[in-house]
Scaffold this motif. Structure first.
Motif, PDB file in Angstrom:
ATOM      1  N   GLU A  56      60.243  36.126  99.722  1.00  0.00           N
ATOM      2  CA  GLU A  56      58.965  36.135  99.187  1.00  0.00           C
ATOM      3  C   GLU A  56      58.046  36.670 100.220  1.00  0.00           C
ATOM      4  O   GLU A  56      57.985  36.038 101.241  1.00  0.00           O
ATOM      5  CB  GLU A  56      58.175  35.046  98.475  1.00  0.00           C
ATOM      6  CG  GLU A  56      59.111  34.598  97.198  1.00  0.00           C
ATOM      7  CD  GLU A  56      58.522  33.396  96.664  1.00  0.00           C
ATOM      8  OE1 GLU A  56      58.601  33.015  95.408  1.00  0.00           O
ATOM      9  OE2 GLU A  56      57.249  32.834  97.229  1.00  0.00           O
ATOM     10  N   ARG A  57      57.295  37.581  99.916  1.00  0.00           N
ATOM     11  CA  ARG A  57      56.262  38.298 100.972  1.00  0.00           C
ATOM     12  C   ARG A  57      54.889  38.428 100.422  1.00  0.00           C
ATOM     13  O   ARG A  57      54.597  38.754  99.177  1.00  0.00           O
ATOM     14  CB  ARG A  57      57.016  39.451 101.741  1.00  0.00           C
ATOM     15  CG  ARG A  57      55.892  40.161 102.630  1.00  0.00           C
ATOM     16  CD  ARG A  57      56.646  41.441 103.098  1.00  0.00           C
ATOM     17  NE  ARG A  57      57.901  40.914 103.950  1.00  0.00           N
ATOM     18  CZ  ARG A  57      58.628  41.925 104.344  1.00  0.00           C
ATOM     19  NH1 ARG A  57      58.139  43.026 104.533  1.00  0.00           N
ATOM     20  NH2 ARG A  57      59.523  41.524 105.039  1.00  0.00           N
ATOM     21  N   GLU A  74      66.504  39.141  96.722  1.00  0.00           N
ATOM     22  CA  GLU A  74      67.506  37.888  96.418  1.00  0.00           C
ATOM     23  C   GLU A  74      68.803  37.956  97.257  1.00  0.00           C
ATOM     24  O   GLU A  74      69.508  38.940  97.001  1.00  0.00           O
ATOM     25  CB  GLU A  74      67.778  37.781  95.031  1.00  0.00           C
ATOM     26  CG  GLU A  74      66.413  37.370  94.220  1.00  0.00           C
ATOM     27  CD  GLU A  74      66.622  36.952  92.864  1.00  0.00           C
ATOM     28  OE1 GLU A  74      65.831  36.292  91.769  1.00  0.00           O
ATOM     29  OE2 GLU A  74      67.917  37.577  92.025  1.00  0.00           O
ATOM     30  N   PRO A  80      52.368  35.647  96.261  1.00  0.00           N
ATOM     31  CA  PRO A  80      53.641  36.479  96.975  1.00  0.00           C
ATOM     32  C   PRO A  80      54.397  37.046  96.152  1.00  0.00           C
ATOM     33  O   PRO A  80      54.573  36.603  94.905  1.00  0.00           O
ATOM     34  CB  PRO A  80      54.263  35.215  97.804  1.00  0.00           C
ATOM     35  CG  PRO A  80      53.713  34.022  97.058  1.00  0.00           C
ATOM     36  CD  PRO A  80      52.589  34.098  96.512  1.00  0.00           C
ATOM     37  N   GLU A  81      55.159  38.070  96.610  1.00  0.00           N
ATOM     38  CA  GLU A  81      56.242  38.815  95.613  1.00  0.00           C
ATOM     39  C   GLU A  81      57.604  38.502  95.953  1.00  0.00           C
ATOM     40  O   GLU A  81      57.851  38.669  97.388  1.00  0.00           O
ATOM     41  CB  GLU A  81      55.691  40.175  95.598  1.00  0.00           C
ATOM     42  CG  GLU A  81      56.588  40.921  94.571  1.00  0.00           C
ATOM     43  CD  GLU A  81      56.028  42.561  94.208  1.00  0.00           C
ATOM     44  OE1 GLU A  81      56.840  43.462  94.341  1.00  0.00           O
ATOM     45  OE2 GLU A  81      54.738  42.833  94.322  1.00  0.00           O
ATOM     46  N   THR A  82      58.490  38.516  95.152  1.00  0.00           N
ATOM     47  CA  THR A  82      59.876  38.541  95.647  1.00  0.00           C
ATOM     48  C   THR A  82      60.406  39.756  95.806  1.00  0.00           C
ATOM     49  O   THR A  82      60.382  40.733  95.084  1.00  0.00           O
ATOM     50  CB  THR A  82      60.662  37.741  94.384  1.00  0.00           C
ATOM     51  OG1 THR A  82      60.329  36.516  94.096  1.00  0.00           O
ATOM     52  CG2 THR A  82      62.407  37.899  94.712  1.00  0.00           C
ATOM     53  N   THR A  83      60.767  40.027  97.215  1.00  0.00           N
ATOM     54  CA  THR A  83      61.255  41.166  97.571  1.00  0.00           C
ATOM     55  C   THR A  83      62.851  41.332  97.662  1.00  0.00           C
ATOM     56  O   THR A  83      63.101  42.403  97.797  1.00  0.00           O
ATOM     57  CB  THR A  83      60.642  41.549  99.101  1.00  0.00           C
ATOM     58  OG1 THR A  83      61.254  40.543  99.885  1.00  0.00           O
ATOM     59  CG2 THR A  83      59.261  41.462  99.086  1.00  0.00           C
ATOM     60  N   ARG A 128      65.669  33.107  97.741  1.00  0.00           N
ATOM     61  CA  ARG A 128      64.858  34.279  97.322  1.00  0.00           C
ATOM     62  C   ARG A 128      63.960  34.692  98.541  1.00  0.00           C
ATOM     63  O   ARG A 128      63.594  33.679  99.233  1.00  0.00           O
ATOM     64  CB  ARG A 128      63.993  33.674  96.071  1.00  0.00           C
ATOM     65  CG  ARG A 128      63.242  34.779  95.410  1.00  0.00           C
ATOM     66  CD  ARG A 128      62.389  34.250  94.168  1.00  0.00           C
ATOM     67  NE  ARG A 128      61.455  33.193  94.313  1.00  0.00           N
ATOM     68  CZ  ARG A 128      61.714  31.942  94.061  1.00  0.00           C
ATOM     69  NH1 ARG A 128      62.716  31.634  93.660  1.00  0.00           N
ATOM     70  NH2 ARG A 128      60.739  30.844  94.475  1.00  0.00           N
ATOM     71  N   THR A 144      59.715  37.208 106.372  1.00  0.00           N
ATOM     72  CA  THR A 144      59.593  37.057 104.899  1.00  0.00           C
ATOM     73  C   THR A 144      60.072  35.541 104.558  1.00  0.00           C
ATOM     74  O   THR A 144      60.897  34.978 105.395  1.00  0.00           O
ATOM     75  CB  THR A 144      60.717  37.729 103.982  1.00  0.00           C
ATOM     76  OG1 THR A 144      60.400  39.300 104.350  1.00  0.00           O
ATOM     77  CG2 THR A 144      60.607  37.569 102.709  1.00  0.00           C
TER      78      THR A 144
END
Length: 644
Positions: A80-81, A94, A89-92, A78, A114
């Motif tokens: 994340e940034r 997968e 952080p948000e998953t950008t 995953r 990321t």
């Protein structure tokens, strides 16, 4: 890499004990399934197997330049940034089994932007950076995969949108899909004598929007669509029991099965049609509809064009510019070429210009005689980006100078209204006043002919500068015959004037590509432009100017730069390999420029063609230098050809 050496040794042993199984696994995924066996074996032999527990960090931005190339063998990774304005952080994205990372960071010799985390218990094959570099050099399929991925990436601001758009795709098709793979293979067709009523029933039963009228050899004679049916019903002039050939559109526009979905989308948009026959060797093999393209395009190009052409107010057209920007963003995110994007931007801009002209005529009144709206420069070459200003003029037919003056007096107020309407739609007013509202650019065909004569016969710096704009022109609105006759005469004059060609060649060498003796970039040393170079003037214009000169000298009427190179190659003015190299270089510089404009648009910054090359990753810098080198080669060939 977070694993200590003892664990790395264990991972290496694990791979070596199952080389065959690992290779079998990799052969299920691109680009590994395209690689030579010995190159794939090299990669496997230098990999180690790593385990990451769920939630464990694999690589992080703060760790510096990445040290390994990873392939997910089992599990999930995953990305994340931390995004602006958010506390968590948000998953950008997968990455799942068979996929690899982080190509851009590896080739750019930088840290990842990321953090990559194990989404669940995950095993990865890890190839050290030095071995990645060796594999990159050895294997063409692997190298092509890596280069294609990096060269089509948007900058950090665009990355999340790109991943989201990719996740929303419902199909693996793209605008490069062959019509043979897309078209309805058993299209509804009928003979010319079939009654309209029966033909409509066939369409209804098949749930399609068209029926193709064919002869006994299955050669298309015409097409009848739901749009045609609405006209028949509305006008009430045709009995539904009359033969279909009375109301069909003939001849039907067609493409071959080898044409692309992009070709079909452009044709539909430009011709205002919703169905295209697919014809091979004069026989109907399929039909592609507007609806078929919607599932491919990811953006509704045809519908947007239709909305523009039906807009009731200039303010509506201005609002639709946002949709054009979103369309460009989506196409860039999905890997469309810079040429496809500039073609589409120009096409939609043409529709906007046409509609502004029509709306202004409705409001201001028709001048009472036909006129032609010309465009020059990048719009004339069909090479517009989001950053564009107005370069336009008007051509009309007049018997003498007095009549030309009278007609000009009627046209100029309308032209002023049109240029202001275009400015409202985002087409910046030209600082050099190269606009149809300028009396010097609202001319009869004879006046335009004299003006081009002046450009050619008196090669002053001003006229040479003007030639770089006015010799790239085409018709956007109105009758094209007068413009064709005008330019045919221009081509004849230029091809027979060696002195003017020589001066054009000298002018084409003015903008030098920004690379120095040792191939470093040459950037501005001071002022607001310090440490930057101009992608348009220093990168694209050497190709544009060179292609224009050679095309004019050899009677080629085409204005698009890449098409000029192709035609020059066809008639052997330039070598085919050189033409291909120039095209690739032009593509790449245009891509970098468009990515910058997209980023500037997202950040609300004014558009600029200047870029600091230091912000580019290692690969993009290398390709940009090579692209500038090709521009330098083209200029060197012109200098030799014209003894400069």
């Amino acid at each position: 890499m977070s694993k200590e050496d003892p664990f790395a040794a264990t991972g290496k042993t694990a791979v070596m004990q199952n080389v065959h199984g690992t290779m079998t696994f990799l052969l299920n995924y691109p680009p590994f399934n395209l690689m030579d066996t010995h190159h794939l074996a090299f990669m496997v032999e230098h990999c180690q197997l790593c385990f990451f527990a769920s939630g464990e960090s694999i690589i992080r931005p703060q760790e510096g330049p990445v040290k390994h190339f990873y392939i997910v063998k089992q599990g999930l990774v995953r990305g994340e940034r931390m995004l602006a304005g958010q506390e968590t952080p948000e998953t950008t994205f997968e990455i799942s089994q068979g996929e690899c990372f982080p190509l851009a960071a590896l080739i750019g010799e930088r840290a990842t932007r990321t953090e990559h985390l194990a989404g669940k218990d995950t095993f990865c094959l890890a190839l050290p950076r030095a071995d990645f570099a060796r594999l990159f050099a050895m294997s063409a399929p692997f190298r092509d995969f890596a280069l294609r991925g990096v060269s089509s990436l948007l900058d950090q601001v665009n990355q999340q949108a790109q991943m989201q758009a990719a996740e929303n795709l419902g199909s693996q098709y793209s605008l490069d899909t062959r019509l043979g793979d897309l078209a309805v293979r058993s299209p509804v067709s009928c003979a010319a004598e079939l009654p309209v009523r029966v033909a409509v029933r066939h369409m209804h039963e098949a749930n399609v929007g068209s029926i193709v009228i064919v002869d006994s050899d299955n050669k298309p004679q015409g097409i009848f669509t739901l749009r045609d049916l609405r006209k028949v019903v509305a006008l009430g002039e045709v009995d539904m029991d009359e033969p279909i050939h009375r109301v069909m559109s003939s001849p039907p526009f067609h493409l071959t099965s080898s044409a692309s979905a992009f070709d079909a989308a452009i044709a539909m948009t430009g011709r205002h049609i919703a169905h295209i026959c697919v014809v091979d060797q004069d026989r109907l093999v399929g039909v592609v509809s507007e609806r078929d393209l919607f599932s491919l395009q990811r953006v509704d190009l045809v519908h947007l064009a239709r909305t523009i052409r039906q807009a009731a107010r200039v303010s509506t057209l201005a609002a639709l510019r946002t949709d054009i920007r979103q369309l460009v963003e989506s196409m860039m995110a999905h890997g469309a070429s810079s040429t496809q994007i500039t073609h589409i931007i120009t096409l939609l801009n043409d529709h906007t210009v046409c509609r502004v002209i029509e709306l202004c005529i409705e409001e201001h009144g028709d001048p009472g005689f036909p006129f032609t709206w010309l465009c020059f420069g990048s719009e004339g070459r069909r090479e517009q980006t989001l950053h564009t200003d107005q370069d336009n003029g008007i051509l009309f037919e007049a018997d003498d100078a007095a009549e030309a003056a009278r007609m000009r007096g009627l046209l100029l107020p309308l032209a002023q209204k049109i240029t202001l309407g275009l400015a409202e739609c985002g087409f910046t007013l030209c600082k050099g006043n190269i606009m149809a509202s300028n009396p010097e650019l609202c001319l009869s065909r004879h006046e335009w002919d004299r003006r081009f004569d002046q450009f050619i016969s008196s090669a002053t710096p001003k006229n040479l500068m003007a030639s770089s704009i006015f010799f790239d022109y085409r018709v956007v609105w109105g009758e094209a015959d007068g413009a064709r006759k005008l330019f045919a005469g221009v081509l004849d004059k230029v091809s027979n004037n060696a002195l003017f060609q020589h001066m054009l060649a000298h002018n084409a060498l003015e903008q030098r590509p920004p690379i120095g003796r040792f191939r470093d970039f040459v950037v501005a040393r001071s002022g607001a432009e310090k440490d930057t170079l101009d992608l348009k003037k220093q990168g694209l214009m050497p190709f544009v100017d060179g292609a224009r000169l050679l095309a004019l000298a050899h009677g080629i009427a085409e204005c698009n730069t890449l098409e000029r190179f192709r035609q020059l190659s066809t008639i052997e003015v330039i070598d085919a390999k050189d033409a291909a190299a120039y095209e690739e270089a032009y593509h790449f510089i245009q891509l970098i420029r468009m990515q910058q404009h997209q980023l500037q648009d997202r950040q609300g910054l004014p558009f600029s063609n200047r870029i600091d090359p230091d912000i580019l990753n290692h690969l993009d810098r290398r390709i940009l230098r090579e692209s500038f080198r090709q521009a330098k080669r083209l200029q060197a060939s012109l200098a030799l050809r014209y003894q400069l």
